[in-house]
Design a protein around this motif. Structure first.
Motif, mmCIF file in Angstrom:
data_model
loop_
_atom_site.group_PDB
_atom_site.id
_atom_site.type_symbol
_atom_site.label_atom_id
_atom_site.label_comp_id
_atom_site.label_asym_id
_atom_site.label_seq_id
_atom_site.Cartn_x
_atom_site.Cartn_y
_atom_site.Cartn_z
ATOM 1 N N PRO A 153 7.178 -3.043 -8.258
ATOM 2 C CA PRO A 153 8.082 -2.739 -7.143
ATOM 3 C C PRO A 153 7.347 -1.963 -6.050
ATOM 4 O O PRO A 153 6.553 -1.061 -6.351
ATOM 5 N N ALA A 154 7.591 -2.331 -4.796
ATOM 6 C CA ALA A 154 6.843 -1.735 -3.681
ATOM 7 C C ALA A 154 7.701 -1.707 -2.432
ATOM 8 O O ALA A 154 8.617 -2.519 -2.279
ATOM 9 N N CYS A 155 7.394 -0.772 -1.562
ATOM 10 C CA CYS A 155 8.073 -0.739 -0.264
ATOM 11 C C CYS A 155 7.172 -0.076 0.766
ATOM 12 O O CYS A 155 6.216 0.611 0.422
ATOM 13 N N THR A 156 7.498 -0.332 2.025
ATOM 14 C CA THR A 156 6.841 0.388 3.110
ATOM 15 C C THR A 156 7.668 1.633 3.417
ATOM 16 O O THR A 156 8.775 1.789 2.907
ATOM 17 N N TYR A 157 7.129 2.483 4.241
ATOM 18 C CA TYR A 157 7.750 3.802 4.433
ATOM 19 C C TYR A 157 7.525 4.298 5.838
ATOM 20 O O TYR A 157 6.426 4.183 6.387
ATOM 21 N N VAL A 158 8.578 4.877 6.440
ATOM 22 C CA VAL A 158 8.397 5.684 7.646
ATOM 23 C C VAL A 158 9.464 6.771 7.610
ATOM 24 O O VAL A 158 10.577 6.538 7.169
ATOM 25 N N CYS A 166 12.845 2.736 4.673
ATOM 26 C CA CYS A 166 11.908 1.989 3.839
ATOM 27 C C CYS A 166 12.302 0.524 3.781
ATOM 28 O O CYS A 166 13.477 0.178 3.872
ATOM 29 N N ASP A 167 11.301 -0.317 3.607
ATOM 30 C CA ASP A 167 11.502 -1.766 3.569
ATOM 31 C C ASP A 167 10.861 -2.282 2.281
ATOM 32 O O ASP A 167 9.646 -2.147 2.099
ATOM 33 N N GLY A 168 11.676 -2.822 1.397
ATOM 34 C CA GLY A 168 11.151 -3.343 0.139
ATOM 35 C C GLY A 168 10.216 -4.515 0.402
ATOM 36 O O GLY A 168 10.508 -5.373 1.232
#
Ligand SMILES: [Zn+2]
Ligand SMILES: [Zn+2]
Lengths: 444, 371
Positions: free
Chosen positions: B181-186, B113-115
Motif C-alpha cells: 500500500p502506498a500514497c503520495t503526500y502533501v 494524500c493520493d493513494g
C-alpha cells in the motif's frame, strides 16, 4: 478429532477470485468461487478412527447381479466382498440396505422394504445375506434407482442419503426414457456414486446418472479393486454432515448467468440445473458436504455501465433449505464488476479463472478425442488428445497426464505433440474417459 | 432538531449546550440540513429503494459511499474531495485541523494524500497517512515544535503508518496489484504568518494571491515524478519530458516499498493576502501551471475557502473528472505592515535554511503551460 456426538453443521467459507476490472463496453464477468466446508469432528475422506456419523446417515448399496457378473466369476465374488467391506466400514447407527440389481431390483438385506440400522447383530446378518447376490438376469438401472428411492423414503429422519450403484454392463433392458424418469424422481432425494466394473459398461451412461445424483463416477477395471473402492466411498459418505446444499446465484436486473460449473475437484456443469429462488436468483444443487473444498466457475453477463461504475455482478451464497420453506445462508461471496479505462487492469487475466478455463478445456479435449477415436477419425483424435496433453502438462495435472500417456505416446508435452499408441487397452481408454473431468487446483 | 450527543462529523461527544464541536469545529445548530430530513434512499442508477450492504438489490450498482464526496471546514481551512467520474472509488483522502501552539497562537493544518493506484489498498493507504500525519502535526505543534520539525515528524509518522499496512496480515489478492500500500503526500501548516509545506510524490501546493495582477501565483512543490527528474537532471527539456508517456510516473511515495524516503519541506512567509492550495493531481492535471490554476480560484477564496474548494473540484469534474480530486484551501492574511514589504521578495517562497536543511528542491516560477 474424535467426537461421539453429531457435530454441528460445518462452517462454509466462500472466497471469490476474479479480475473485477472491465474495459468500457465489456459485459462478461468471470469468477472462481472457492467453497470450503469445515466442521467439527468428522473424518472427511480419511480413515474412520472413532468419528461417529450418528443416526443421520443412510446408505443403499445396489450391486449389479446381471448374468454377465459371472464372466469372469471373480466379479460377483469381489462385489460381495466389497459389499461386506462397505458394511464393515459403516459405523453402528447408520441405516442401510443392500439391493441386487438386475432387470428388476430385489432387496437382499434387510429385505422388508425398508432400511436396517447397523448394530453388531444386523451387521452379521447383513453379511450372511450377501450370498443372495447371485448373477441372473438383465440390467434395468431405473428399477435400481426407484428401489433405492423407495427404501430411503421408507426410513424418514435421515439427512445424508447416499447410494452406490455398481454395474458391469450397459443399461440394455430398458429405454433411456425409463432411466430419465427414474432420475427425475430421485434427483434431490438422495445422492449416488456410480462404479463401472470391467470394461463392458458405458462411461457416458454412468456419468449421466452420477451427475444427476450429484455423486462421482469411476472405473474399477479389476474386480479385485472393488473392496478398497467401496471402503473409500463409505468413508466419504459418513464424513458428510449436511445435505441438499445449493449454490444460490443472485444477479442484477438484465444480467444473464452464462454458466455455473463446478471446477474442482472435477468439472461438472450445473448451468441447466438451476431452479429459480426469488427475484433474480437461482439455486444450483451441490449435494452433500463434509470437510471439503470445491471450486466453482461462475460466468455472468451484466448490462454494460460507464467507466467509473461499480456493480455487484453476482452474490454467491451457499444455502440450506429448511423444512419450513425457509433457507439458511451458510456462506456468501460477492462478484464485482468495475469499469475502468486503465487497460493494465482490464486486460489482466485472473490466474484462477485462466486455470479452470484450461481444466474445462482439458476435459473437453479428452472427451472429443476419444469420441473421434471411436468414430475412426484418427487425425482429429490425435489433435484433440495432443491438446489435452499440452493443457495437462501446462497446468500440472499429473494425474490426467499419466492417464493420457497410456493412450498416446507423448513426443512433446509442452507442444502437445502426440502419436496414438498401438493396441490401447479398453481399460486404459475408459479410465481416461472416466477420469477426464478430474481437475487440479492452481499451482501455488 | 433532535439533541445530538456526538458530533456528526467526527463523533466527538457533545454537551447539551455545545453550538460547535470542540474537536473539529462543525456547527451543531441552525436550520435542518438535508442530513436531518428523513429521506428514503434510492439508487442513483435505477431509482430502486431496495438497497442493502451498499448495493442496489435491483440493478446491482454500488451505492454512493461516504468517501465519494467529502467536505470539511474548520476555522482557517476548508477541503473538498470527490471521486470524480472515471474511478469507481475515491482513493484520495484529506484532513484539516486547528491546533494551538503553547503560546496560545493558533495554527492551521491541512493534509492531502493520493493513494497510488498501482498499489494494493490505495484508499486505505491515503486515509491511514492522513490520520497519522494530522495527529502527529497537532501533537507536535501543541508541544511547541518548530513547524519544519513538526512536518518532518508528520511525514515520518505517515510513512510508518502506511508501511505498517503492508504487514497487517491482509492477504494479498492473487492476480492483483501486490505492491505494498502506498500514497503520495502533501501537507501545510500555517502558523504565526509562516507557511510550511511538506510533500512526497506529485501531490502539490500552490500559492494564489488575492491580487493576481500585481503578484504572481506560484507552485510551491516540485513533483517526485519521472518528468521532473528528467528535467532536473537536464536529460530532457520540460516539453519533451512532459510529453513522454512516463511523465507522470511518480518516483517518491509513502509505503513499505518506498526506498530512500526523501520528504521535501519548504517554508515561506507570504507578504500579501491570498490562499494556499494543496491538492492531488486530479485537480492540477486540468490546470498544471499556477497561473492557469489561479484562473479557476474564486476571487473571494480567502474569505470563502469552502466555496473556493468546491468550485475547484467542480471545475475538475466538468473537465472530465478522470481522477479523484482533492483540494484544501488555507486563507492567508499576513499581519505585516506595508513598510516590511520587500518588493524583491514579494510573495516569493523563501526556503528557511535554518529549519529546512533538506529543502534542496529548487523552487521555480511556474510557467503557463501554453505559449
Ligand atoms: Zn467534530
Ligand atoms: Zn439500482
Amino acid at each position: 478429532m474424535a467426537s461421539l456426538s453429531k457435530p454441528d453443521a460445518p462452517r462454509f467459507d466462500v472466497d471469490v477470485f476474479q479480475n473485477e476490472y472491465l474495459a468500457q463496453g465489456a459485459r462478461e464477468v468471470n469468477a472462481i468461487v472457492t467453497v470450503t466446508a469445515t466442521g467439527g469432528g468428522t473424518s472427511g475422506g480419511r480413515p474412520l478412527g472413532a468419528a461417529a456419523p450418528g443416526p443421520g446417515t443412510a446408505v443403499v448399496l445396489v450391486i449389479d447381479c446381471s448374468g454377465s457378473m459371472e464372466h469372469p466369476n471373480t466379479k460377483m465374488r469381489n462385489a460381495r466382498e466389497a459389499t461386506a467391506a462397505a458394511i464393515d466400514t459403516l459405523p453402528d447407527g447408520v441405516a442401510f440396505a443392500v439391493v441386487a440389481g438386475t432387470n428388476r431390483a430385489e432387496d437382499v438385506f434387510p429385505g422388508n422394504g425398508t432400511l436396517a440400522v447397523l448394530d453388531p447383530y444386523t451387521r452379521i446378518h447383513a453379511k450372511e445375506a450377501l450370498h443372495r447376490l447371485k448373477p441372473s438376469g438383465g440390467t434395468s438401472i431405473s428399477t435400481w434407482i426407484d428401489r433405492a428411492r423407495k427404501l430411503f423414503d421408507a426410513h424418514p429422519g435421515t439427512t445424508i442419503r447416499h447410494a452406490v450403484l455398481l454395474t458391469d454392463g450397459r443399461n440394455e433392458h430398458e429405454t433411456p426414457a425409463d432411466l430419465q424418469r427414474a432420475l427425475d424422481a430421485a434427483t434431490g432425494a438422495f445422492t449416488a456414486d456410480c462404479r463401472g466394473v470391467g470394461t463392458d459398461w458405458e462411461v457416458a451412461e454412468l456419468r449421466r446418472i452420477s451427475s444427476a445424483l450429484l455423486g462421482t463416477v469411476d472405473i474399477v477395471a479389476e474386480p479385485s479393486g472393488l473392496a478398497e473402492d467401496f471402503r473409500a466411498m463409505m468413508a466419504t459418505a459418513i464424513g458428510k454432515q449436511v445435505a441438499d446444499v445449493a449454490l444460490r446465484v443472485w444477479t442484477p436486473a438484465n444480467a444473464r448467468v452464462k454458466f455455473v460449473k463446478q471446477a474442482a475437484p472435477a468439472v461438472e456443469d450445473l448451468t441447466e440445473r438451476r431452479t429459480e429462488a426469488g427475484p433474480r436468483a437461482g439455486d444450483y444443487p451441490t449435494g452433500s458436504w463434509g470437510d471439503e473444498s470445491r471450486d466453482y466457475h461462475v460466468c455472468v453477463e451484466v448490462p454494460a455501465a460507464a467507466v467509473g461504475n461499480e456493480m455487484l455482478a453476482a452474490r454467491i451464497s451457499l444455502v440450506l433449505p429448511g423444512p419450513d420453506g425457509t433457507t439458511e445462508v451458510l456462506g456468501q461471496g460477492l462478484v464485482r464488476a468495475v469499469w475502468t479505462d486503465d487497460l493494465a487492469s482490464s486486460t489482466r487475466i485472473n490466474p484462477q479463472v485462466a486455470h479452470y478455463t484450461g481444466q474445462a478445456e482439458l476435459a473437453e479435449s479428452i472427451r472429443d478425442g476419444l469420441e473421434a477415436h471411436r468414430a475412426g477419425d484418427l487425425d482429429r483424435a490425435t489433435a484433440r488428445l495432443g491438446a489435452a496433453v499440452r493443457l495437462a502438462h501446462a497446468s500440472g495435472n499429473e494425474g490426467t497426464l499419466k492417464l493420457l500417456r497410456k493412450v498416446v505416446d507423448v513426443v512433446d508435452a509442452r507442444e502437445g505433440t502426440v502419436r496414438f499408441r498401438k493396441n490401447v487397452s479398453e481399460a486404459d481408454s475408459m479410465t481416461l474417459e472416466t477420469r477426464s473431468t478430474k481437475t487440479v487446483r492452481v499451482k501455488k | 432538531m433532535p439533541q445530538q450527543t456526538e458530533c456528526p462529523t467526527c463523533a466527538e461527544p457533545l454537551g447539551p449546550q455545545d453550538a460547535f464541536c470542540g474537536a473539529c469545529g462543525t456547527a451543531l445548530t441552525g436550520p435542518p440540513t438535508l442530513r436531518d430530513l428523513p429521506v428514503v434512499p434510492s439508487c442513483p442508477n435505477c431509482g430502486s429503494t431496495e438497497l442493502a450492504d451498499g448495493w442496489c438489490q435491483r440493478c446491482g450498482h454500488a451505492q454512493p459511499r461516504e468517501r465519494d464526496h467529502q467536505e470539511h471546514e474548520v476555522t482557517g481551512v476548508a477541503a473538498v474531495s470527490d471521486r470524480g467520474l472515471r474511478h469507481h472509488r475515491n482513493e484520495d483522502a484529506f484532513g484539516v485541523a486547528g491546533a494551538e501552539c503553547p503560546d496560545g497562537a493558533p495554527a492551521v493544518i491541512a493534509v492531502v494524500c493520493d493513494g497510488v493506484s498501482s498499489s494494493a489498498r490505495p484508499d486505505e493507504a491515503s486515509a491511514t497517512a492522513v490520520t497519522a500525519a494530522t495527529d502527529s502535526l497537532v501533537a507536535a505543534l501543541k508541544a511547541g515544535r518548530d513547524p519544519g520539525q513538526a512536518m518532518h515528524e508528520a511525514i515520518g509518522a505517515a510513512n510508518r503508518a502506511v508501511t505498517a499496512l503492508a504487514h497487517d496480515g491482509t492477504p494479498a489478492e492473487p492476480g492483483r496489484h501486490n505492491n505494498a500500500p502506498a500514497c503520495t503526500y502533501v501537507s501545510a501548516i500555517s502558523a504565526g504568518g509562516l507557511v510550511t509545506i511538506g510533500w512526497v510524490g506529485d501531490t502539490r501546493a500552490y500559492w494564489i494571491p488575492d491580487d493576481r495582477e500585481s503578484a504572481e501565483p506560484y507552485r510551491l512543490t516540485e513533483d517526485d515524478s519521472w518528468a521532473a527528474r528528467m528535467v532536473a537532471a537536464k536529460l530532457m527539456d520540460e516539453a519533451e519530458a512532459y510529453a513522454d508517456p512516463r511523465a507522470h510516473a511518480i518516483t517518491g511515495w509513502l509505503g513499505a516499498d518506498a526506498e530512500d524516503l526523501d520528504p521535501h519541506t519548504v517554508s515561506f512567509t507570504p507578504h500579501v493576502p491570498g490562499v494556499l492550495l494543496i491538492c492531488t493531481d486530479g485537480l492540477w492535471n486540468y490546470a498544471e501551471a499556477a497561473t492557469d490554476l489561479a484562473f479557476f480560484v474564486r476571487a473571494d477564496a480567502r474569505t470563502e475557502p469552502l466555496a473556493a474548494a468546491r468550485a475547484l473540484v467542480t471545475f475538475a469534474v466538468e473537465r472530465g473528472g478522470h481522477d479523484n480530486i482533492t483540494v484544501a484551501v488555507l486563507p492567508i492574511d499576513p499581519q505585516v505592515s506595508p513598510a516590511d514589504h520587500d518588493d524583491t521578495l514579494l510573495d516569493v517562497p523563501l526556503p528557511r535554511a535554518a529549519a529546512d536543511t533538506d529543502a534542496t528542491v529548487p523552487l521555480r516560477r511556474a510557467e503557463p503551460a501554453a505559449n
